[in-house]
Design a protein around this motif. Sequence first.
Motif, PDB file in Angstrom:
ATOM      1  N   ALA A  97       1.176  -1.337   0.528  1.00 15.98           N
ATOM      2  CA  ALA A  97       0.763  -0.064   0.143  1.00 15.98           C
ATOM      3  C   ALA A  97       0.599   1.101   0.050  1.00 15.98           C
ATOM      4  CB  ALA A  97      -0.747   0.131   0.878  1.00 15.98           C
ATOM      5  N   ASP A 101       1.144   3.982  -2.967  1.00 14.49           N
ATOM      6  CA  ASP A 101       1.306   5.639  -2.891  1.00 14.49           C
ATOM      7  C   ASP A 101       2.779   6.564  -3.070  1.00 14.49           C
ATOM      8  OD1 ASP A 101       0.087   7.748  -1.215  1.00 14.49           O
ATOM      9  OD2 ASP A 101       1.084   8.084  -0.217  1.00 14.49           O
ATOM     10  N   LEU A 106      -1.487   6.784  -4.124  1.00 14.65           N
ATOM     11  CA  LEU A 106      -2.897   6.644  -3.895  1.00 14.65           C
ATOM     12  C   LEU A 106      -4.295   7.246  -3.339  1.00 14.65           C
ATOM     13  CD1 LEU A 106      -4.165   3.526  -4.261  1.00 14.65           C
ATOM     14  CD2 LEU A 106      -2.870   2.512  -1.985  1.00 14.65           C
ATOM     15  N   ASN A 107      -5.120   7.115  -3.627  1.00 10.73           N
ATOM     16  CA  ASN A 107      -6.344   7.243  -2.976  1.00 10.73           C
ATOM     17  C   ASN A 107      -6.243   7.373  -2.127  1.00 10.73           C
ATOM     18  OD1 ASN A 107      -9.353   7.761  -2.049  1.00 10.73           O
ATOM     19  ND2 ASN A 107      -9.547   8.915  -3.863  1.00 10.73           N
ATOM     20  N   LYS A 109      -8.960   7.269   0.485  1.00 10.03           N
ATOM     21  CA  LYS A 109      -9.210   6.129   0.738  1.00 10.03           C
ATOM     22  C   LYS A 109      -8.908   4.591   0.924  1.00 10.03           C
ATOM     23  CE  LYS A 109     -13.728   8.991   1.448  1.00 10.03           C
ATOM     24  NZ  LYS A 109     -15.377   9.400   0.135  1.00 10.03           N
ATOM     25  N   ALA A 110      -8.537   4.791  -0.761  1.00  8.78           N
ATOM     26  CA  ALA A 110      -7.382   3.446  -1.013  1.00  8.78           C
ATOM     27  C   ALA A 110      -6.696   3.134   0.227  1.00  8.78           C
ATOM     28  CB  ALA A 110      -7.314   3.550  -2.922  1.00  8.78           C
ATOM     29  N   LYS A 111      -5.971   3.713   0.086  1.00 12.77           N
ATOM     30  CA  LYS A 111      -4.636   3.251   1.029  1.00 12.77           C
ATOM     31  C   LYS A 111      -5.272   3.007   2.912  1.00 12.77           C
ATOM     32  CE  LYS A 111      -2.060   7.077   2.136  1.00 12.77           C
ATOM     33  NZ  LYS A 111      -0.850   7.764   2.262  1.00 12.77           N
ATOM     34  N   ALA A 113      -8.188   1.478   2.970  1.00  7.49           N
ATOM     35  CA  ALA A 113      -8.815   0.684   2.838  1.00  7.49           C
ATOM     36  C   ALA A 113      -7.895  -0.901   2.581  1.00  7.49           C
ATOM     37  CB  ALA A 113      -9.244   0.342   1.416  1.00  7.49           C
ATOM     38  N   LEU A 114      -6.681  -0.610   2.366  1.00  4.97           N
ATOM     39  CA  LEU A 114      -5.853  -1.292   2.328  1.00  4.97           C
ATOM     40  C   LEU A 114      -5.128  -1.211   4.130  1.00  4.97           C
ATOM     41  CD1 LEU A 114      -3.483  -0.424  -1.106  1.00  4.97           C
ATOM     42  CD2 LEU A 114      -5.755  -2.512  -0.436  1.00  4.97           C
ATOM     43  N   GLN A 115      -4.626  -0.639   4.161  1.00  6.42           N
ATOM     44  CA  GLN A 115      -4.184  -0.631   5.430  1.00  6.42           C
ATOM     45  C   GLN A 115      -5.599  -1.630   7.059  1.00  6.42           C
ATOM     46  OE1 GLN A 115      -3.552   3.149   7.484  1.00  6.42           O
ATOM     47  NE2 GLN A 115      -2.659   4.117   5.718  1.00  6.42           N
ATOM     48  N   ASP A 279      -8.297  13.340   6.314  1.00  4.90           N
ATOM     49  CA  ASP A 279      -6.836  13.296   6.191  1.00  4.90           C
ATOM     50  C   ASP A 279      -6.622  15.044   5.132  1.00  4.90           C
ATOM     51  OD1 ASP A 279      -9.098  13.693   4.260  1.00  4.90           O
ATOM     52  OD2 ASP A 279      -9.278  12.169   2.930  1.00  4.90           O
TER      53      ASP A 279
END
Length: 799
Positions: A97, A101, A106-107, A109-111, A113-115, A279
């Motif tokens: 992730a 980035d 990376l967006n 929210k996507a980052k 989500a991966l966390q 954020d």
Amino acid sequence: MDRWMQAAIAAVVAFAITLIATPLSMKLAKRIGAMDVPGGRHIHDHATPRLGGVAIFLGVMIPLVVVVFLFGEPTLGLGAGVSAPGLLASLVIVFLAGCIDDVKQLNPKAKLALQIIAAIVAAASGALISDIRAYDGSVVLEMGWVAYPLTVLYLVAFCNIVNLIDGLDGLAAGTVGIAAAALIAVSVYRANAATTLICACLVGSCLAFLKYNFHPAKTFMGDSGSLLLGFALGIASLTGSMKVSTITAIAVPVIIAGVPVLDTLAAIIRRVRGKVSFDTPDAGHIHHSLLKLGYDQRSVVLTMYAVSIVFAFSGVVIAGAGLTIRAIAIVLDLAVALFLVWKLELFEPVLWRLYPAGRVPLFARAHELVEEYTDDAQRMTDGEERPTGRGVLPDEQRMNILVVSQYYWPEDFQIVAECEDLVARGHRVTVLTGLPNYPSGHIPDAYRHGKNRRQVHNGVEIIRVPLLERGGNPIRLGLNYHSFSWFASMRVKQLKGDYDVVYVPQTSPVMMAKPAALYKRLQGTPLLVYCLDLWPESLKVVIGNHLKFLVKHYGRISKNLYGAADIVAVQSPAFFEYLGEQHDIPADRMAFLPQFASTEYLEMDLREPHEGVNFLIAGNMGRAQDIPVILHAVEQMECKEGFKVHFVGSGSCFDETKSYIEEHGLGDRVILHGRRPFEEMPKWYRMADACILALNGDTWVGTTIPTRLQGYMAAGKPIIAAARGGIKSVVESAGCGCVVAAGDSNALACELERIVRDPSVLDGMGERARLYFTENFTKEMHMETLEGILLGLSGKDKR
């Protein structure tokens, strides 16, 4: 092999691997364009690789993988039901992730989500806050299903506390190293081999990385490193069977990581008080506050190391001491935290958003600072001494300058840099300005303070007048401009006549210069007007042949302004000729003052590798920018693939452009990205092979040199232009591109197609663009010329 010996060997191996891998990660970052460019909240002054997390990942993971798969899971010392491969997999997910980035932005929210996915994998692998225990280790309450979301929240929090504190050279690596060392001490005391092993790898890797990351840093860890370190620290605090109270087991790691935990908590409170999303970045972190107090980078980092050691030591004490000692240590930790919050004003929003009515800062010291600003402004009003900067010039050459500009701090305009540089050169500067022109209507809290709407910022006195409207449609904008002109004209009548010269830094719209002309008429003070746009010509571009009475009206205002100015400064030789021919301004009343542009792109890699040819158009999409010519050129090209045209920006023509692209099926070749944050622009410049610039064929438009041209040149990008006059002269003189006639879409299509078929024709153009930029458009050259003109007008030029 003894478990503790394994941990020691693992630390040494992690150190060696990271030491070897870090230079390799730097080369990789440069090759793929994972570079941190100066600007925005970044305080470094040159492009720096930001993929050091790869080296940290290898240093941490290789020893752990060897121990797990070579010696077997039991040797790792994990508790029953905990899967070592699962924990390693969660670390890999977090690392990936961060890598994405670092390379692709990376967006958020996507980052996140991966966390969360990584934390779920770790929880499913058995690293759980599964029960609450008494001090004797007996289970008091089974958490059941609540253990899973609680653990996920805990791990994601740890993941981000390190990410947020990673703002100075060596800060995150050193802080994590200290916290991991403290956790080793706790785990040895509790015979927890798993935590010892993981933290040993963290310590070894962080120490090796500091060789390249301590100030001045040669590389940054990036999110691939900071997210991994935070997550690994969280995992380490949860592994093994810790037969102690759950409160202690969770509190000790949090206290040991006290500095990043406090910094994260303060950031959340600032964002809540400032009414922005979590954020949203800001410059209110602990290290930013210390820098504002005058500490250099090394001093800030060493100070934060010292505070981290204090928290880490207290955490170790709490883990092994009795109840009384624990209570004393916790009280002392809270006292240190509250002192930092008060001294550094960590809870005060620095995002300059509007407070609700009646809202006041949390601490009285903020009011004291406001009073300092107010007192400074009042002393200047009473004729007392003001800040005079470095004192570059002798006293007899220092000027008292009145600047009239609707736009000023905290908005980001060139005039701010000009005024602060004049102060640094020893001059006294007062700016008459309006409340910020934010379209949202928000007024920064800093603008709410000061007697009679006066305050001082970086040595510049600011006098503010109200505006009837802020932003919005043309009618609201008209009210905005005219209300500034009227209120500022009323204000200049109250100013004392002790200024040596009056400076108007822009004439768009022209009525904003009227207060300066009025002051010149009342006091006889010399007036310098800097023309970046022309009126009524610029109005014609917007409204065409409609509303001719407005064109005549602004034509009269313009004529009066040019007549009142002692010197009219222009940005290009073509502009100089146009004013002389069309507005009958004598050559001895004009001066050539080239604009300056930011130099932050000069350190950026010229391009990053990619497939096909990418053309970039960055900036405003208005009437003067001939967007239809670019679209028609793309439509006429025989090549239908192998290239992309990227529009990054917005403006009055954005919707028309979007509709045209959809109607003519150009979506596979022309991409609209909309307005993007300034900090994101280096990414777009790195991606571009060449930049396109088109201005309409209006005579006056062709005389200008738009700032986007200078940005393209600083970024080292070849320029393909459909223009005339100033742009044609610059591009041809620099040898950094090609220019076709304004409005000639056929010729532009031919040039674009030639590049797509043979990109090698661009070779060398980027380097020549940068060279021309450094020779013609730097801030130093602009300020030397501006100061010279002002000195000449004031009669203080002794050369």
